[in-house]
Design a protein around this motif. Sequence first.
Motif, PDB file in Angstrom:
ATOM      1  N   ILE A 243      42.051  44.370  55.247  1.00  0.00           N
ATOM      2  CA  ILE A 243      40.222  44.008  55.591  1.00  0.00           C
ATOM      3  C   ILE A 243      39.862  43.871  55.099  1.00  0.00           C
ATOM      4  N   GLN A 244      39.660  43.777  53.869  1.00  0.00           N
ATOM      5  CA  GLN A 244      38.680  44.123  53.141  1.00  0.00           C
ATOM      6  C   GLN A 244      38.832  42.800  52.280  1.00  0.00           C
ATOM      7  N   GLY A 245      39.313  42.500  51.459  1.00  0.00           N
ATOM      8  CA  GLY A 245      40.157  41.207  50.399  1.00  0.00           C
ATOM      9  C   GLY A 245      41.131  41.971  49.551  1.00  0.00           C
ATOM     10  N   TYR A 246      41.523  40.825  48.546  1.00  0.00           N
ATOM     11  CA  TYR A 246      41.432  41.279  47.583  1.00  0.00           C
ATOM     12  C   TYR A 246      41.946  40.046  46.110  1.00  0.00           C
ATOM     13  N   ASP A 247      42.326  41.062  45.465  1.00  0.00           N
ATOM     14  CA  ASP A 247      43.208  39.328  44.255  1.00  0.00           C
ATOM     15  C   ASP A 247      43.670  38.673  44.670  1.00  0.00           C
ATOM     16  N   SER A 248      43.108  37.252  43.408  1.00  0.00           N
ATOM     17  CA  SER A 248      44.443  36.547  44.314  1.00  0.00           C
ATOM     18  C   SER A 248      45.822  37.061  43.141  1.00  0.00           C
ATOM     19  N   LEU A 249      47.003  36.538  43.567  1.00  0.00           N
ATOM     20  CA  LEU A 249      47.633  36.549  42.619  1.00  0.00           C
ATOM     21  C   LEU A 249      48.153  36.273  41.699  1.00  0.00           C
ATOM     22  N   GLU A 250      47.469  34.556  41.396  1.00  0.00           N
ATOM     23  CA  GLU A 250      47.091  34.229  40.209  1.00  0.00           C
ATOM     24  C   GLU A 250      46.545  35.048  38.841  1.00  0.00           C
ATOM     25  N   THR A 251      45.587  35.828  39.223  1.00  0.00           N
ATOM     26  CA  THR A 251      45.170  36.901  38.422  1.00  0.00           C
ATOM     27  C   THR A 251      45.831  38.042  38.442  1.00  0.00           C
ATOM     28  N   ILE A 252      46.199  38.605  39.458  1.00  0.00           N
ATOM     29  CA  ILE A 252      47.344  39.822  39.467  1.00  0.00           C
ATOM     30  C   ILE A 252      47.800  39.557  37.921  1.00  0.00           C
ATOM     31  N   GLU A 327      58.143  38.361  35.517  1.00  0.00           N
ATOM     32  CA  GLU A 327      57.655  38.022  36.407  1.00  0.00           C
ATOM     33  C   GLU A 327      57.794  38.735  38.357  1.00  0.00           C
ATOM     34  N   GLU A 328      58.607  38.672  38.510  1.00  0.00           N
ATOM     35  CA  GLU A 328      59.581  38.882  39.527  1.00  0.00           C
ATOM     36  C   GLU A 328      59.657  40.261  40.068  1.00  0.00           C
ATOM     37  N   ALA A 329      59.431  41.382  39.030  1.00  0.00           N
ATOM     38  CA  ALA A 329      58.685  42.842  38.923  1.00  0.00           C
ATOM     39  C   ALA A 329      56.953  42.624  39.354  1.00  0.00           C
ATOM     40  N   ILE A 330      56.721  42.215  38.635  1.00  0.00           N
ATOM     41  CA  ILE A 330      55.078  43.036  38.450  1.00  0.00           C
ATOM     42  C   ILE A 330      54.762  41.357  40.129  1.00  0.00           C
ATOM     43  N   THR A 331      55.627  40.826  40.634  1.00  0.00           N
ATOM     44  CA  THR A 331      55.195  39.909  42.063  1.00  0.00           C
ATOM     45  C   THR A 331      56.019  40.988  43.784  1.00  0.00           C
ATOM     46  N   ARG A 332      56.439  41.581  42.862  1.00  0.00           N
ATOM     47  CA  ARG A 332      57.141  42.721  43.682  1.00  0.00           C
ATOM     48  C   ARG A 332      55.971  43.809  44.104  1.00  0.00           C
ATOM     49  N   LEU A 333      55.598  44.522  43.275  1.00  0.00           N
ATOM     50  CA  LEU A 333      54.553  45.390  43.078  1.00  0.00           C
ATOM     51  C   LEU A 333      53.340  44.952  43.746  1.00  0.00           C
ATOM     52  N   ALA A 334      52.385  43.286  43.804  1.00  0.00           N
ATOM     53  CA  ALA A 334      51.800  42.973  43.961  1.00  0.00           C
ATOM     54  C   ALA A 334      51.752  43.158  45.465  1.00  0.00           C
ATOM     55  N   ARG A 335      53.265  42.755  46.026  1.00  0.00           N
ATOM     56  CA  ARG A 335      53.624  42.596  47.515  1.00  0.00           C
ATOM     57  C   ARG A 335      52.873  43.636  48.056  1.00  0.00           C
ATOM     58  N   VAL A 336      52.861  44.524  47.901  1.00  0.00           N
ATOM     59  CA  VAL A 336      52.508  46.285  48.193  1.00  0.00           C
ATOM     60  C   VAL A 336      51.328  47.036  47.622  1.00  0.00           C
ATOM     61  N   GLY A 337      50.260  45.945  46.935  1.00  0.00           N
ATOM     62  CA  GLY A 337      49.109  45.921  46.700  1.00  0.00           C
ATOM     63  C   GLY A 337      48.891  46.844  44.969  1.00  0.00           C
ATOM     64  N   PHE A 338      50.497  46.814  44.615  1.00  0.00           N
ATOM     65  CA  PHE A 338      50.353  47.898  43.454  1.00  0.00           C
ATOM     66  C   PHE A 338      49.972  46.438  41.493  1.00  0.00           C
ATOM     67  N   ASP A 339      48.450  46.516  42.102  1.00  0.00           N
ATOM     68  CA  ASP A 339      47.711  45.528  41.159  1.00  0.00           C
ATOM     69  C   ASP A 339      47.530  46.064  39.451  1.00  0.00           C
ATOM     70  N   ASN A 340      47.766  47.500  39.625  1.00  0.00           N
ATOM     71  CA  ASN A 340      47.441  47.524  38.518  1.00  0.00           C
ATOM     72  C   ASN A 340      48.166  47.472  37.355  1.00  0.00           C
ATOM     73  N   CYS A 341      49.170  46.363  37.130  1.00  0.00           N
ATOM     74  CA  CYS A 341      50.311  46.262  36.105  1.00  0.00           C
ATOM     75  C   CYS A 341      49.519  45.896  34.491  1.00  0.00           C
TER      76      CYS A 341
END
Length: 471
Positions: A243-252, A327-341
């Motif tokens: 709803i509110q938005g998020y950082d781009s995947l590239e930033t993460i 990179e796969e692990a980071i991407t799959r974390l980001a899929r569910v909002g865990f952006d603070n890796c």
Amino acid sequence: MKIEQIYTGCMAHAAYYIENNGEAAIFDPLREVQSYIDKATKDNAKIKYIFETHFHADFVSGHLDLSKKTGAQIVYGPTAKPNFETIIAEDNQEFKIGNYTIKAIHTPGHTLESTTYLLIDENGQQHGIITGDTLFIGDVGRPDLAQKLVTDLTQEKLAGMLYDSLRNKIMPLSDDLIVYPNHGAGSACGKNMSKETTDTLGNQKKVNYALRADMTKEEFIAELLDGLSAPPAYFPQNVLMNIQGYDSLETIMTKANTALEPDSFEALANQSEALILDVRHENDFVKEHVPNSVFIGLHGNFAPWVGALIMDVKHPILLITPEGKEEEAITRLARVGFDNCLGYLKGGLTAWKAAGFETESIVSISPEQFATEKDQTKHPVVDSRKPSEYKAEHVENAINIPLDFVNAQLSEVPKKEEFYLHCAGGYRSVIMASILKARGYHNMINVEKGISGIRNAGVPLTQFVCPSTLK
């Protein structure tokens, strides 16, 4: 009509790609969006719309990144109020993709803004419905998610809305329509989903318990809510991000894809109080791992288990991965909002040990050894599977502590004596063992291969008998 289902098994998630006459649309995209852009490029098409069936709870949608990269407009159904520019469709509003027509049908119940999209081909023939979480194959969407955000919106109210949506908007449609849902078996967004990922509406009217023609609203609500377990803790957090938005995947990726030498890894773990997440295979974790690390293997249902067991999507995470899987692990974390890796251990366990740091292991035995010694040791047996799996068959007198609820049921874990721990195939029991070790429990014995191995080793299994059936 050209429509492609893009199914991601580890998430039990289906996105959809439609293209006609140089224009394309994406429905319910995952967070990594390049594959959708590549499809459109291959078809010499421009992505015109990004249709969202609702504000997703089980993953962070890629609508914002995809819109920024392509200029496509984001479309939500009536009542949606996102914090970014979008088209809020009216009920029955039509959109054009080349010569195809997409008709928005407001179907509240799973959430207030839930919308089904009717697909109409260039000849005016209705082809199918993209139902989101309104209608699955074999099930319908759970009605208890929106109440996490709107307190007076009870699951009973939403279930009643869903009944009306199904009866008044979906069931009157042609039996020939193909149902394209957002999820399949394994998703926490329903309780009875089929392994099939498409079906005809006519067949669903015959086999889906929620579409029985003679069902009253009261019966529907009772059956829908019966046996509905609590949703994972990350669900409402993902809704807010969508709803509110998020950082781009590239930033993460830029922040998280940082290789850390063992000394820096340990220092950052202590300084940040980050969770050390080991995503290797369970067999590797059992043999040796960094002390206090938690195992959730990439080869299993990684992202849903991360979301179910790590309570805060903002919690800092440090990764231990197989080489080349960072990179796969980071991407799959980001899929569910865990952006603070914060990064990953460079060189893995080999580098960790070479730097002089200690490792730990988990006692693990074969099913055959379990079969030989269990009656001699009399150790308790903890079954980490779901209650439904436990009821189907289990080791006699086993204690059922589902992995989903290990944090809530910690008091039921044996403390003073050794105990055996197993699941269905060996994945979930190692996750639970790692969590218990991180909390100071060191008295568990993991049984490899789970109930399938135990069964093959000849251990007698029993079924749950409801007390009301006993004479």
